[in-house]
Design a protein around this motif. Structure first.
Motif, short mmCIF file in Angstrom:
data_model
loop_
_atom_site.label_atom_id
_atom_site.label_comp_id
_atom_site.label_asym_id
_atom_site.label_seq_id
_atom_site.Cartn_x
_atom_site.Cartn_y
_atom_site.Cartn_z
N ASN A 283 10.45 -11.19 11.87
CA ASN A 283 10.36 -10.70 11.36
C ASN A 283 8.99 -10.64 10.25
OD1 ASN A 283 10.26 -8.87 13.93
ND2 ASN A 283 11.95 -7.40 13.02
N LEU A 284 7.72 -10.28 9.47
CA LEU A 284 7.86 -10.00 8.65
C LEU A 284 8.95 -10.12 6.98
CD1 LEU A 284 4.34 -8.02 8.93
CD2 LEU A 284 4.78 -10.57 8.15
N HIS A 285 8.77 -11.28 6.43
CA HIS A 285 9.90 -11.13 5.42
C HIS A 285 9.39 -12.12 3.95
CE1 HIS A 285 10.40 -14.64 8.04
NE2 HIS A 285 10.83 -15.49 6.62
N MET A 286 10.08 -12.20 3.53
CA MET A 286 9.94 -13.20 2.28
C MET A 286 11.10 -14.11 1.88
SD MET A 286 10.31 -10.90 -1.39
CE MET A 286 8.66 -9.37 -0.86
N ASP A 287 10.72 -15.33 1.84
CA ASP A 287 12.18 -16.51 1.80
C ASP A 287 13.25 -15.91 0.55
OD1 ASP A 287 10.83 -19.44 3.03
OD2 ASP A 287 10.64 -17.42 4.48
N GLN A 288 13.68 -16.23 1.15
CA GLN A 288 15.46 -16.65 0.07
C GLN A 288 15.47 -15.35 -1.38
OE1 GLN A 288 17.08 -19.01 0.29
NE2 GLN A 288 15.03 -20.22 1.85
N PRO A 289 15.61 -14.40 -0.69
CA PRO A 289 15.48 -13.40 -1.61
C PRO A 289 16.94 -13.42 -2.13
CG PRO A 289 15.72 -12.20 1.06
CD PRO A 289 15.77 -13.74 0.62
N ALA A 317 1.29 -10.47 5.82
CA ALA A 317 1.28 -8.71 5.09
C ALA A 317 1.60 -8.89 3.57
CB ALA A 317 1.60 -7.87 6.26
N ASP A 318 0.39 -7.94 3.07
CA ASP A 318 0.62 -8.30 1.57
C ASP A 318 1.71 -6.82 1.10
OD1 ASP A 318 0.76 -7.42 -0.86
OD2 ASP A 318 -1.96 -7.50 -1.33
N ALA A 434 2.79 -11.88 -0.26
CA ALA A 434 2.28 -12.24 1.17
C ALA A 434 3.18 -13.08 2.49
CB ALA A 434 1.53 -13.13 1.60
N LEU A 435 3.96 -10.86 2.81
CA LEU A 435 5.35 -11.20 3.63
C LEU A 435 4.40 -12.61 4.75
CD1 LEU A 435 6.78 -7.85 4.00
CD2 LEU A 435 7.68 -9.14 2.44
N HIS A 436 5.70 -13.35 5.56
CA HIS A 436 5.35 -14.09 6.52
C HIS A 436 6.37 -13.98 7.88
CE1 HIS A 436 8.18 -16.55 4.53
NE2 HIS A 436 8.60 -17.10 5.57
#
Lengths: 486, 419
Positions: A283-289, A317-318, A434-436
């Motif tokens: 799913n859309l996410h950002m890495d390493q939070p 997605a932004d 930009a989530l990927h």
């Protein structure tokens, strides 16, 4: 000997003369720039006046502005975006507690005497080259600090004389600095508003060619500028060799490592330390939070993506745009997500493919961070890195309600970028904007192999600002999801 | 769960007695109340349990990542039907979610560690406070100890975690040897100055550190969103003829803890008004390879939800032009000056003249460091430095605390973590 070195030698000599005049007696004693004219300087410092400053200027061939540039405490490019920095008039106000500047363009700015004093650019107050301020604030009686004289005889320099208790200090600041950093009359809020990201509903991924990025400063600037504005950019035709992506990132900074190394291989692996190293959907996410400072830029270089592989398309997605809309549609849930911290964690005590050392990363942070004007500065979002919520019981259900709404908003977002990467494609994006994600895939005997790396957010921003100011038009950049209160 | 690697028992070493005496649904299944064998009671919401379900549909093997599809769960219609504690160390749960059911389970050790009801989070926040001391003797450990065993590594990191500073003795005076030590913990945290940096006097220095002038107490790299967690300074040379150049350290968290009581108004100001930190250099300069324009605005002091200080960022000579509303300017400077005076006047400073082979290591965000000016007299003072990322330091410390140590929760280390 180069002209530059000769100029510096001359400058050093005349600087040491100047320093006597500009230093107070106490500063002289402790100054790193002790000169043999110390005694003379002491006498002068006590009774320094504008005429003496003018006299010294007459002796010296270079202007103060030029001297600041030579000393490398002023990089004119830095203030390229400041516009017209000429001062029309300057007045002491509030008995010298403040100064009011009327700019030639009609604007007015006020500056406190302590603000000016702390940012004085003279050689006693700012170290050459490193620009670090050496004003010892503990030696300044703040209640007795006021400005006695100001002088505009030299263009683009504001000369100031301060009285601080029984001492005086003569110094100066460049007008470009003042214009750029003015803060009175709502200026900071204006700058905060101006720093807002631009959003678009365009779903075509901007592109640039690898050769452009590598060959010139302009190409490098173009790439980073697109990353700064749009948050993602496809770099085309990057040679499909391992580690080639580091040649590109190295134009900006050293690689930003994580527990997965300086680079990471995104391919299906048994005993994968991370869901990314499988063929399942992400799913859309950002890495390493889980990191206090998650990566700023992520670069995914497609080395192989065989035709027979079904699925595995990339999607982006932004999240800042999504949250901007979410804020208007669900203001209460928005507030909850600003207030209630979520737990992110990455745990692994055994060996697993993709990481070398055991990990116990666990952090609690709000999903959304605001600055003093209520603008969103940073968002942290990763459905699959969430850990056990550690908040007061009264916050648990409200949090999950708000969080579920946000996840639904992300899933339902209509402006997603989609692409099936080709070998040679390197998709680069702001990891925090930009989530990927990707669709699940079936390899059918083929290989999907991306190599990834990161760039630190501060270092990306630094290079972008530098290039904006040197190659670009010097206008201030927009936010990029950094925990910066600006 | 252990085989699937979604449960690492060591992780919960510090949980104490995690045996469940009783588990009851309450509030119509909205919550579960657990009575532990040690008498403590904890309540858990059904959604909290559901989200953290450890079954193979809900947590990925090895990576432990949760894959519960929260968007598919009707939160208003989620409740617990049944609980079962017949198997020791596991709480089995059956949820009703709309017209579906889910059967899953959570380890009791997990529940005991992460309980949050009845003021538990505030208690944990209090328990995470740093411990302060007025002892100004720098703890020591031998290089061989650190390098050769997990226990030695743990000792070193444990001292760094508790005291914030530790001298590692007898590190071979070879360039880059420092990285062999840091590599036991993580890859080096680079900055704009590289993976390592040379602290010695140089012309055209990009940073005041690369000169022979005095450096007031500060923490490095305040311009980075995540300033280095651990700093390591390895003394390669410090010739006898060099006069001055002693190192000094002070615990800014301790200083601020006292400051808070003595100047509560100024303390609040420093939590609220952001300072600007900057590093700007558009020309070549010794020590860095690329041009830089770092500029960040951040509060000097950050608090968590309970008003505890979690992070402090302090660097007098990295400050830039204050960019705040005009009404905040004078109050800020007044408060900032007071804090600086408190730092100057702090009586519990650590002092040492480094010797070749000494590697002083410290929490960069807790133990501020400085040095007195020096005159080389033809000799050389050369220290090589490197950093470890704060998250990675903490990760390794916790892992070792749980595997080699007693599993008790660690204290804060100045990270921007709301815990």
């Amino acid at each position: 000997m180069s002209t530059r070195i000769i100029r510096r030698l001359i400058l050093n000599v005349h600087q040491s003369n100047q320093r006597c005049i500009f230093m107070t007696s106490r500063q002289q004693k402790h100054s790193p720039y002790r000169t043999r004219t110390g005694d003379k300087g002491t006498k002068l410092a006590g009774s320094a006046s504008m005429s003496q400053m003018a006299a010294s200027k007459h002796e010296n061939p270079t202007s103060i502005h030029q001297e600041m540039v030579e000393r490398q405490v002023l990089y004119p490019a830095q203030f390229k975006g400041a516009g017209d920095v000429r001062i029309q008039q300057v007045n002491k106000i509030n008995e010298g507690k403040m100064v009011e500047i009327i700019w030639k363009d009609g604007k007015r700015s006020k500056f406190h005497s302590i603000w000016l004093r702390h940012n004085c650019h003279c050689p006693c107050c700012k170290i050459d080259v490193s620009c670090q301020p050496t004003v010892d604030l503990t030696e300044i009686p703040l209640d007795e600090l006021h400005i006695t004289d100001i002088d505009l005889t030299e263009e683009n320099v504001l000369k100031v004389v301060w009285k601080e208790g029984d001492k005086t200090h003569q110094g100066y600041l460049p007008s470009s600095y003042l214009k750029t950093y003015c803060y009175s009359d709502g200026e900071i809020e204006r700058k905060s508003n101006a720093a807002r990201m631009n959003f678009t509903t365009d779903t075509k991924i901007p592109e640039i060619d690898y050769k452009e990025v590598m060959a010139t400063e302009t190409g490098l600037y173009q790439w980073l500028r697109i990353l700064g504005d749009r948050g993602l950019c496809m770099v085309k035709n990057v040679p499909t060799e391992e580690d080639h992506l580091l040649k590109v990132s190295r134009r900006v900074a050293l690689p930003h490592h994580t527990i997965y190394g300086d680079t990471f291989a995104v391919k299906d692996q048994p005993k994968a330390s991370n869901a990314a190293y499988r063929n399942i959907a992400l799913n859309l996410h950002m890495d390493q939070p889980t990191y206090e400072s998650p990566p700023g830029i992520q670069m995914l270089h497609c080395l192989r993506f065989d035709d027979r592989i079904v699925g595995g398309d990339s999607v982006f997605a932004d999240i800042h745009h999504i949250v901007d809309v979410f804020r208007q549609e669900h203001p209460d849930e928005f507030k909850t997500l600003c207030r209630v911290p979520v737990t992110f964690e990455t745990l692994g005590y055994e060996d697993a493919a993709g990481r070398e050392l055991p990990v116990h990363l666990q952090i609690r942070r709000p999903s959304i961070s605001l600055n003093n004007y209520g603008d969103v500065v940073a968002i942290a979002y990763h459905e699959q890195i969430t850990g056990p919520l550690q908040v007061d019981e009264n916050d648990v259900e409200p949090f999950y309600k708000a969080y579920q709404k946000l996840i639904q908003a992300v899933h339902a977002w209509p402006y997603k970028y989609r692409t099936r990467l080709q070998p040679g494609d390197m998709i680069t994006f702001q990891n925090r904007r930009a989530l990927h994600g990707r669709a699940a895939y079936v390899s059918n005997g083929g290989l999907r192999h991306l190599q990834g790396t990161y760039i630190n957010i501060d270092e990306f921003r630094s290079m972008l600002i530098y290039l904006q100011n040197t190659v670009g038009d010097g206008s201030p950049i927009k936010r990029m999801g950094l925990l910066d209160m600006y | 769960m252990v085989d699937r690697q979604v449960l690492f028992p060591a992780q919960f070493k510090g949980a104490g007695d995690d045996r469940i005496q009783k588990a009851n649904k309450i509030n119509g299944g909205q919550m579960v109340e657990i009575e532990w064998k040690d008498g403590i009671r904890s309540k858990f919401h059904s959604i909290w349990l559901r989200h953290n379900c450890h079954c193979s549909c809900c947590k990925l093997d090895v990576s432990g990542q949760p894959i519960v599809p929260l968007t598919e769960i009707p939160l208003e219609e989620l409740y617990i039907q049944d609980t079962d504690i017949s198997e020791e160390n596991v709480l089995k749960v059956k949820w009703q979610e709309g017209d579906k059911t889910h059967q899953g389970y959570l380890p009791s050790s997990y529940l005991k560690t992460y309980c949050y009801s009845d003021g538990e989070i505030e208690r944990k926040s209090n328990a995470a406070r740093m411990t302060f001391t007025t002892d100004s003797k720098i703890p020591e450990i031998e290089y061989k100890e650190v390098m050769e065993t997990q226990t030695g590594l743990y000792q070193w990191l444990s001292l760094l975690g508790d005291r914030g500073i530790c001298m590692v003795r007898n590190v071979p005076t070879v360039e880059d040897h420092i990285l062999k030590v840091s590599r036991r913990v993580a890859l080096p945290q680079h900055t704009v100055y590289g993976y390592t940096f040379d602290v010695k006097d140089r012309p055209n220095a990009s940073n005041a550190a690369f000169r022979s002038i005095a450096l007031n107490l500060h923490m490095d790299q305040a311009t980075y969103e995540s300033p280095p967690g651990i700093q390591m300074l390895h003394c390669l040379r410090f010739d006898d003829q060099v006069v001055g150049g002693e190192s000094v350290f002070a615990d800014i968290h301790h200083i601020v803890d006292v400051f808070r009581q003595e100047h509560p108004g100024e303390f609040k100001t420093l939590c609220r008004v952001p300072v600007t930190y900057e590093t700007i250099g558009y020309e070549d300069a010794a020590g860095r390879e690329l041009p830089v324009h770092f500029q960040i605005r951040r509060p000097i002091i950050s608090l968590n939800t309970y008003g505890h200080v979690i992070a402090i960022i302090y660097h007098e000579i990295m400050t830039g032009p204050l960019q705040v509303d005009e009404h905040d300017v004078e109050p800020f400077y007044k408060a900032y000056q007071m804090l600086m005076q408190a730092v100057r006047a702090w009586p519990n400073k650590f002092r040492v003249r480094l010797k070749p082979g000494d590697m002083i290591t410290f929490q960069n965000r807790r133990l501020m460091h400085g040095r007195s000016a020096y005159v080389s007299n033809g000799g050389l003072r050369h220290i090589q430095g490197s950093y470890i990322n704060i998250d990675e330091f903490r990760s390794m410390l916790i892992y070792l605390q749980n595997t080699v140590g007693d599993g008790s929760p660690i204290r804060r280390i100045g990270l921007l973590d709301m815990y």
